[in-house]
Design a protein around this motif. Sequence first.
Motif, PDB file in Angstrom:
ATOM      1  N   MET A 164       9.284  -0.286   3.274  1.00  0.00           N
ATOM      2  CA  MET A 164       8.509  -0.297   2.052  1.00  0.00           C
ATOM      3  C   MET A 164       7.024  -0.291   2.433  1.00  0.00           C
ATOM      4  SD  MET A 164       8.720  -2.951  -1.144  1.00  0.00           S
ATOM      5  CE  MET A 164      10.284  -2.241  -1.601  1.00  0.00           C
TER       6      MET A 164
ATOM      7  N   GLU B 295       2.962  -0.970   2.485  1.00  0.00           N
ATOM      8  CA  GLU B 295       2.156  -2.156   2.242  1.00  0.00           C
ATOM      9  C   GLU B 295       1.112  -1.884   1.187  1.00  0.00           C
ATOM     10  OE1 GLU B 295       2.159  -1.139   5.654  1.00  0.00           O
ATOM     11  OE2 GLU B 295       3.826  -2.411   6.158  1.00  0.00           O
ATOM     12  N   ARG B 296       0.763  -2.916   0.441  1.00  0.00           N
ATOM     13  CA  ARG B 296      -0.380  -2.885  -0.467  1.00  0.00           C
ATOM     14  C   ARG B 296      -1.295  -4.005  -0.042  1.00  0.00           C
ATOM     15  NH1 ARG B 296       3.090  -3.359  -5.425  1.00  0.00           N
ATOM     16  NH2 ARG B 296       4.722  -2.105  -4.582  1.00  0.00           N
TER      17      ARG B 296
ATOM     18  N   LEU C   7       1.379  -6.868   1.209  1.00  0.00           N
ATOM     19  CA  LEU C   7       2.437  -7.158   0.255  1.00  0.00           C
ATOM     20  C   LEU C   7       3.555  -6.155   0.470  1.00  0.00           C
ATOM     21  CD1 LEU C   7       3.190  -8.930  -2.168  1.00  0.00           C
ATOM     22  CD2 LEU C   7       2.100  -7.222  -3.636  1.00  0.00           C
ATOM     23  N   ARG C   8       4.730  -6.643   0.836  1.00  0.00           N
ATOM     24  CA  ARG C   8       5.935  -5.814   0.982  1.00  0.00           C
ATOM     25  C   ARG C   8       6.913  -6.284  -0.077  1.00  0.00           C
ATOM     26  NH1 ARG C   8       6.813  -5.440   7.467  1.00  0.00           N
ATOM     27  NH2 ARG C   8       5.350  -3.749   7.800  1.00  0.00           N
ATOM     28  N   GLY C   9       7.028  -5.497  -1.125  1.00  0.00           N
ATOM     29  CA  GLY C   9       7.839  -5.940  -2.259  1.00  0.00           C
ATOM     30  C   GLY C   9       7.153  -7.124  -2.894  1.00  0.00           C
ATOM     31  N   THR C  10       7.790  -8.275  -2.840  1.00  0.00           N
ATOM     32  CA  THR C  10       7.193  -9.500  -3.371  1.00  0.00           C
ATOM     33  C   THR C  10       6.808 -10.478  -2.268  1.00  0.00           C
ATOM     34  OG1 THR C  10       9.381 -10.489  -3.674  1.00  0.00           O
ATOM     35  CG2 THR C  10       8.440  -9.320  -5.565  1.00  0.00           C
ATOM     36  N   ASP C  11       6.965 -10.057  -1.011  1.00  0.00           N
ATOM     37  CA  ASP C  11       6.652 -10.923   0.125  1.00  0.00           C
ATOM     38  C   ASP C  11       5.286 -10.582   0.706  1.00  0.00           C
ATOM     39  OD1 ASP C  11       9.177 -12.172   0.027  1.00  0.00           O
ATOM     40  OD2 ASP C  11      10.053 -10.561   1.230  1.00  0.00           O
TER      41      ASP C  11
END
Length: 62
Positions: free
Chosen positions: A1, A3-4, A29-33
């Motif tokens: 996924m 990163e943001r 941020l990877r998904g919600t982690d």
Amino acid sequence: MPERRGGTPTGLHAVDCVHDGDFGKMVALRGTDIVRVPIAEATARLKTVDPALYEEVGVFFG
């Protein structure tokens, strides 16, 4: 996924990263982690903006 980056939660985790002496990393941020990612991994490939999206948001920046 993908990163943001950015925002208050990741900023706080960046401070924790420095406090822990975990240099050479960025937080993402990877998904919600929120995770620590080596800078070399984060910059390993060029990530570009789709020209259509760039044109769409260009109205906000002149």
